[in-house]
Design a protein around this motif. Structure first.
Motif, PDB file in Angstrom:
ATOM      1  N   GLU A   2       0.840  -1.197   0.000  1.00 44.96           N
ATOM      2  CA  GLU A   2       0.000   0.000   0.000  1.00 44.96           C
ATOM      3  C   GLU A   2       0.874   1.247   0.000  1.00 44.96           C
ATOM      4  N   LEU A   3       0.429   2.269  -0.738  1.00 45.46           N
ATOM      5  CA  LEU A   3       1.186   3.508  -0.889  1.00 45.46           C
ATOM      6  C   LEU A   3       0.535   4.632  -0.085  1.00 45.46           C
ATOM      7  N   ASP A   4       1.339   5.419   0.599  1.00 43.50           N
ATOM      8  CA  ASP A   4       0.868   6.643   1.283  1.00 43.50           C
ATOM      9  C   ASP A   4      -0.372   6.385   2.137  1.00 43.50           C
ATOM     10  N   GLU A   5      -0.354   5.300   2.893  1.00 49.09           N
ATOM     11  CA  GLU A   5      -1.569   4.883   3.599  1.00 49.09           C
ATOM     12  C   GLU A   5      -1.972   5.802   4.745  1.00 49.09           C
ATOM     13  N   ASN A   6      -1.077   6.661   5.217  1.00 48.83           N
ATOM     14  CA  ASN A   6      -1.395   7.490   6.383  1.00 48.83           C
ATOM     15  C   ASN A   6      -1.691   8.952   6.050  1.00 48.83           C
ATOM     16  N   LEU A   7      -1.840   9.291   4.768  1.00 48.10           N
ATOM     17  CA  LEU A   7      -2.202  10.666   4.401  1.00 48.10           C
ATOM     18  C   LEU A   7      -3.629  10.970   4.859  1.00 48.10           C
ATOM     19  N   THR A   8      -3.825  12.101   5.520  1.00 45.99           N
ATOM     20  CA  THR A   8      -5.163  12.502   5.967  1.00 45.99           C
ATOM     21  C   THR A   8      -5.416  13.963   5.619  1.00 45.99           C
ATOM     22  N   SER A   9      -6.677  14.327   5.591  1.00 42.21           N
ATOM     23  CA  SER A   9      -7.077  15.673   5.185  1.00 42.21           C
ATOM     24  C   SER A   9      -6.822  16.701   6.280  1.00 42.21           C
ATOM     25  N   GLY A  10      -6.454  17.902   5.851  1.00 39.04           N
ATOM     26  CA  GLY A  10      -6.394  19.052   6.750  1.00 39.04           C
ATOM     27  C   GLY A  10      -7.727  19.788   6.719  1.00 39.04           C
ATOM     28  N   ASP A  11      -7.715  20.993   7.249  1.00 37.60           N
ATOM     29  CA  ASP A  11      -8.940  21.804   7.271  1.00 37.60           C
ATOM     30  C   ASP A  11      -8.597  23.212   6.781  1.00 37.60           C
ATOM     31  N   PRO A  12      -8.293  23.374   5.484  1.00 42.37           N
ATOM     32  CA  PRO A  12      -7.795  24.660   4.983  1.00 42.37           C
ATOM     33  C   PRO A  12      -8.805  25.798   5.079  1.00 42.37           C
ATOM     34  N   ASP A  61     -20.253  22.479   9.061  1.00 40.82           N
ATOM     35  CA  ASP A  61     -21.673  22.360   8.705  1.00 40.82           C
ATOM     36  C   ASP A  61     -22.403  21.910   9.968  1.00 40.82           C
ATOM     37  N   SER A  62     -22.876  20.664  10.018  1.00 43.31           N
ATOM     38  CA  SER A  62     -23.478  20.201  11.268  1.00 43.31           C
ATOM     39  C   SER A  62     -22.412  19.893  12.318  1.00 43.31           C
ATOM     40  N   LYS A  63     -21.160  19.764  11.868  1.00 43.96           N
ATOM     41  CA  LYS A  63     -20.026  19.579  12.780  1.00 43.96           C
ATOM     42  C   LYS A  63     -18.777  20.087  12.079  1.00 43.96           C
ATOM     43  N   PRO A  64     -17.742  20.449  12.812  1.00 43.02           N
ATOM     44  CA  PRO A  64     -16.489  20.886  12.175  1.00 43.02           C
ATOM     45  C   PRO A  64     -15.915  19.781  11.290  1.00 43.02           C
ATOM     46  N   TYR A  65     -15.272  20.195  10.212  1.00 46.56           N
ATOM     47  CA  TYR A  65     -14.716  19.245   9.243  1.00 46.56           C
ATOM     48  C   TYR A  65     -13.744  18.250   9.874  1.00 46.56           C
ATOM     49  N   ALA A 108     -12.557  12.600  11.454  1.00 47.90           N
ATOM     50  CA  ALA A 108     -12.204  11.658  12.525  1.00 47.90           C
ATOM     51  C   ALA A 108     -13.298  10.617  12.729  1.00 47.90           C
ATOM     52  N   SER A 109     -14.559  11.045  12.732  1.00 45.23           N
ATOM     53  CA  SER A 109     -15.661  10.098  12.947  1.00 45.23           C
ATOM     54  C   SER A 109     -15.800   9.134  11.773  1.00 45.23           C
ATOM     55  N   THR A 110     -15.557   9.626  10.549  1.00 47.67           N
ATOM     56  CA  THR A 110     -15.644   8.755   9.376  1.00 47.67           C
ATOM     57  C   THR A 110     -14.496   7.757   9.360  1.00 47.67           C
ATOM     58  N   GLN A 111     -13.311   8.198   9.744  1.00 43.67           N
ATOM     59  CA  GLN A 111     -12.169   7.291   9.833  1.00 43.67           C
ATOM     60  C   GLN A 111     -12.444   6.175  10.842  1.00 43.67           C
ATOM     61  N   LYS A 112     -13.041   6.532  11.966  1.00 47.10           N
ATOM     62  CA  LYS A 112     -13.346   5.541  12.996  1.00 47.10           C
ATOM     63  C   LYS A 112     -14.410   4.561  12.518  1.00 47.10           C
ATOM     64  N   ALA A 113     -15.423   5.063  11.816  1.00 47.17           N
ATOM     65  CA  ALA A 113     -16.529   4.211  11.370  1.00 47.17           C
ATOM     66  C   ALA A 113     -16.139   3.276  10.239  1.00 47.17           C
ATOM     67  N   ASP A 149     -13.297   4.683  -2.252  1.00 44.60           N
ATOM     68  CA  ASP A 149     -14.252   4.087  -1.312  1.00 44.60           C
ATOM     69  C   ASP A 149     -15.427   5.036  -1.103  1.00 44.60           C
ATOM     70  N   PHE A 150     -16.618   4.619  -1.544  1.00 51.07           N
ATOM     71  CA  PHE A 150     -17.801   5.461  -1.397  1.00 51.07           C
ATOM     72  C   PHE A 150     -18.196   5.620   0.071  1.00 51.07           C
ATOM     73  N   ALA A 151     -17.803   4.680   0.913  1.00 48.48           N
ATOM     74  CA  ALA A 151     -18.164   4.733   2.330  1.00 48.48           C
ATOM     75  C   ALA A 151     -17.547   5.933   3.030  1.00 48.48           C
ATOM     76  N   PHE A 152     -16.479   6.502   2.466  1.00 46.37           N
ATOM     77  CA  PHE A 152     -15.816   7.647   3.101  1.00 46.37           C
ATOM     78  C   PHE A 152     -16.365   8.943   2.501  1.00 46.37           C
ATOM     79  N   ILE A 153     -17.329   9.542   3.182  1.00 43.32           N
ATOM     80  CA  ILE A 153     -17.959  10.807   2.763  1.00 43.32           C
ATOM     81  C   ILE A 153     -18.357  10.747   1.277  1.00 43.32           C
ATOM     82  N   GLY A 154     -19.035   9.677   0.909  1.00 45.02           N
ATOM     83  CA  GLY A 154     -19.531   9.545  -0.457  1.00 45.02           C
ATOM     84  C   GLY A 154     -18.449   9.467  -1.513  1.00 45.02           C
TER      85      GLY A 154
END
Length: 298
Positions: free
Chosen positions: A74-84, A89-93, A98-103, A128-133
């Motif tokens: 697997e390549l670059d498996e630990n890259l995660t999004s920032g909050d530029p 919206d209903s919760k901070p990005y 974090a909640s989607t990663q856990k789920a 992966d559609f499961a991750f925020i569509g």
């Protein structure tokens, strides 16, 4: 006369003694309503045994189907999004990430890997559609770009498996920039005469369709996949007319010349191997470095 008739009246079973069938043992096809066991459904690669309806699956299942013995690097498996944009919206990005990663157990909406498919080296990026569509954000674009660089470095073909609702609104312009970024990387891949195969699965829409999903040397799709830019409702309201039957299905898109062929998931690995054997140059097969030996993916 019915095959079963209760002789005694008023029989009541306490709640704690009732026996229920555990969830997840049976699968009912949403298309033909055929019922089969989940074990049989998974054995059939998550397609209906009766009508071959293709259920949505993620990168874990695609990697297991395609990579020999489910072994890959697997390549670059630990890259995660920032909050530029400090988006809320209903919760901070960051909380949503974090909640989607856990789920889901995923870091973002795409995974990239390098391995062998029937003995042939191949680099794959799978959404992966499961991750925020399956939305395309800066991490998705960066991981795809790095996977293309890996394909160029190792002289291997590149397979993109798209499954997305489009660009990620929480990153606004940053997500839209990934369309140009990935397209530019694919142009470099083309200059080096390395094959790019784009597999469109259900659904492939929005900015993903408008960029890398439709730029393949070969554009292929799974049966019944929804493929389009804007949704059918938006288009219907815009043009003020009813849409043709089967509009934006893989079969409709194939009929109108935007796909090369449709492929059943059960034949995907063998058909891809045949395709790669036809387009790869002998020196690419000879010079491509071997994939690292890794443990089977979980």
């Amino acid at each position: 006369m019915p095959w079963f008739k209760r002789a005694d009246k008023g029989i009541q079973t306490p709640t704690e003694q009732k026996k229920e069938t555990p969830d997840g043992l049976w699968y009912k096809c949403p298309n033909c309503k055929t019922v089969t066991s989940m074990a049989e459904h998974r054995k059939n690669m998550n397609t209906c045994v009766q009508c071959s309806h293709h259920d949505r699956i993620g990168s874990k299942e695609y990697f297991a189907i395609l990579f020999d013995d489910n072994e890959f690097t697997e390549l670059d498996e630990n890259l995660t999004s920032g909050d530029p944009l400090n988006f809320v919206d209903s919760k901070p990005y960051p909380q949503r990430i974090a909640s989607t990663q856990k789920a889901t157990g995923l870091k973002d909406a795409v995974r990239t890997a390098y391995g062998k498919i029937n003995g042939q080296n191949l680099t794959i990026a799978c959404m992966d559609f499961a991750f925020i569509g399956g939305s395309m954000g800066s991490v998705v674009g960066e991981k795809i770009a790095r996977a293309i660089d890996q394909a160029r470095k190792t002289r291997t073909p590149f397979l993109m498996i798209s499954k997305s609702g489009g660009a990620r609104m929480m990153e606004a312009g940053f997500s839209l920039m990934q369309m140009a970024k990935t397209s530019a990387k694919l142009a470099l891949l083309s200059e080096e005469k390395l094959p790019y195969i784009s597999l469109l699965t259900d659904p492939t829409t929005g900015g993903v369709t408008a960029s890398y999903a439709m730029l393949g040397d070969f554009n292929i799709a799974e049966p019944g996949a929804l493929i389009g830019f804007a949704g059918p409702r938006v288009i219907k309201e815009t043009i003020g007319k009813d849409l043709p039957k089967g509009f934006q299905s893989a079969e409709f898109v194939l009929e109108h010349g935007f796909l090369d062929f449709i492929i059943d998931r059960k034949q995907l690995k063998s058909r891809l191997s045949e395709l790669l054997s036809m387009v790869l140059l002998p020196e690419d097969v000879t010079n491509a470095p071997k994939a690292k030996k890794v443990a089977k993916a979980s």
